[in-house]
Design an enzyme around this catalytic site. Structure first.
Site: not given
Ligand SMILES: *Cc1c(COP(=O)(O)O)cnc(C)c1O
Length: 401
Positions: A187, A215, A246
């Site tokens: 990310s 992502h 997301k």
């Molecule tokens: C955002 C993210 C998470 C956590 O996701 P949530 O559902 O908000 O707990 C886990 N791994 C990665 C790579 C992320 O970018």
């Protein structure tokens, strides 16, 4: 023995040192829905370039309507974990739909992807086994691996030769089963993992391969299935974790997807699943509507791809340096932490919301503004954003006047 007052004084001094190091994170309050444009508490309207709202679904009318519908038909909450009385037909449907979308056999839902990763490794692997992890993997993967007794190996970020070194070491250590685990997309840089190469290498060593698709799910690859589709290894990944928070709607919730026996054992043994509440029906209903949208048409991921190509081209034409790539995460490199904060503050005055990232979130001397392009953006939003970056960049001497 120190008294409780000393404890609170200790916390205050910790907080003070975070502030003094310039690492204090404050939260900007917005007063309406998430979207391409958001409203700040001082009543301003700004173009938002820093949400994980890749497909613009956080406030999509069909998604909101589906959430309302599920709220009406299945209630507000279940007041239970899944195995007691927290499973509705909606949950079973979403799990099957995610499995189909991702090209796996079955899926298990969690309250968050953080929990999916936190509860993944310990039930599946033991002392005799090995986990090999990319050094830049997400915090939740690191924590999940810590909870597991398997031997740990870490390879240099995105470095295939070093991955192979770890596989050899795991083999030499006599590991029974070996799991290689990587973010599908990293990310901070928008780097897309080389899953085709990793799959080829893991196959040679008889190792399992797992990926975190937070992502990627919903937009990467020709039909938005994720990094495995983008790298032509769809259907060939052992374990996929991801988020509903997301691109897939943006509310909350996570999942692990894979072979039936993996999911079945997680339902029996994964602690964040067994000891935490079920996902709310409105989120589950809305997530099914999201999959309907994405399986029905690739319009949103196509628009995101076009927006990303436009923004990457235009911001470079304006004189900025970005990390090369194709992902909607576009790191605009500033290098200096103070300058990154100045640039972020100035573009906000100009109506553009994008935050600076600096040490310890990224390595020292690698400060940047991380822009995230969305299918919710219209061309006009992106043009305004590039113009604001250009003006602020000239004022701060970052690009030539
Ligand atoms: C955002 C993210 C998470 C956590 O996701 P949530 O559902 O908000 O707990 C886990 N791994 C990665 C790579 C992320 O970018």
């Amino acid at each position: 023995m120190a008294n409780t007052q000393a404890f609170y004084a200790h916390l205050n001094s910790e907080l003070q040192s975070i502030r003094e190091a310039g690492l204090y994170k404050s939260e900007r309050v917005i007063t309406g829905p998430q979207g391409a444009v958001v409203h700040t508490q001082d009543g301003r309207e700004v173009i938002n370039l820093c949400a994980n709202n890749y497909l613009g679904l956080s406030s999509h009318p069909k998604v909101i309507e589906a959430a309302h519908e599920a709220l009406r038909s299945h209630g507000y909450g279940l007041s239970s974990v899944r195995f007691i009385c927290g499973t509705q037909n909606l949950h079973k449907t979403l799990e099957q739909r995610l499995a189909r979308f991702l090209g796996t056999e079955d899926t298990i839902l969690y309250a968050a992807a953080f929990d999916a990763n936190g509860g993944l490794f310990e039930p599946l692997l033991g002392e005799q086994d090995a986990i090999i992890s990319d050094e830049l993997n997400h915090a939740s993967i690191i924590d999940g691996i810590r909870l597991c007794k398997a031997k740990r190996f870490r390879y240099k970020h995105n470095d295939m030769a070093d991955l192979e070194r770890c596989l050899q070491e795991a083999q030499a250590a006599g590991a029974r089963f070996t799991l290689v685990f990587t973010d599908g997309v990293f990310s901070m840089d928008g780097t897309i993992a080389q899953l085709d190469k990793i799959r080829e290498i893991t196959d040679r060593y008889g190792a399992l391969l797992g990926i975190d698709e937070c992502h990627a799910s919903g937009f990467l690859g020709k039909t938005g299935r994720g990094t495995h589709e983008y790298r032509n290894v769809f259907g060939k990944i052992d374990i996929i974790t991801g988020t509903l928070g997301k691109a897939l709607g943006g509310a909350s919730g996570g999942f692990t997807s894979g072979r039936k026996e993996v999911i079945e054992l997680l339902r029996q043994r994964s602690r964040p699943y067994l000891f935490s509440n079920t996902v709310a029906p409105s989120i589950v209903g809305a997530s099914i509507a999201v999959l309907d949208l994405l399986e029905g048409s690739t319009d949103l991921r196509d628009k995101l791809e076009a927006n990303t190509a436009y923004f990457r081209e235009a911001i470079q034409a304006a004189g900025f340096e970005i990390k090369p790539g194709t992902h909607p995460i576009v790191p605009i490199m500033v290098y200096d932490a103070v300058m990154a904060q100045k640039l972020s503050a100035r573009i906000l005055e100009l109506g553009i919301y994008a935050v600076g990232f600096f040490f310890p979130v990224v390595p020292r001397g690698q400060a940047r503004i991380r822009v995230q392009v969305s299918a919710g953006h219209e061309r006009e939003h992106l043009e305004k954003a590039v113009a604001a970056f250009a003006q602020a960049g000239r004022e701060l001497g970052l690009i030539k006047a």
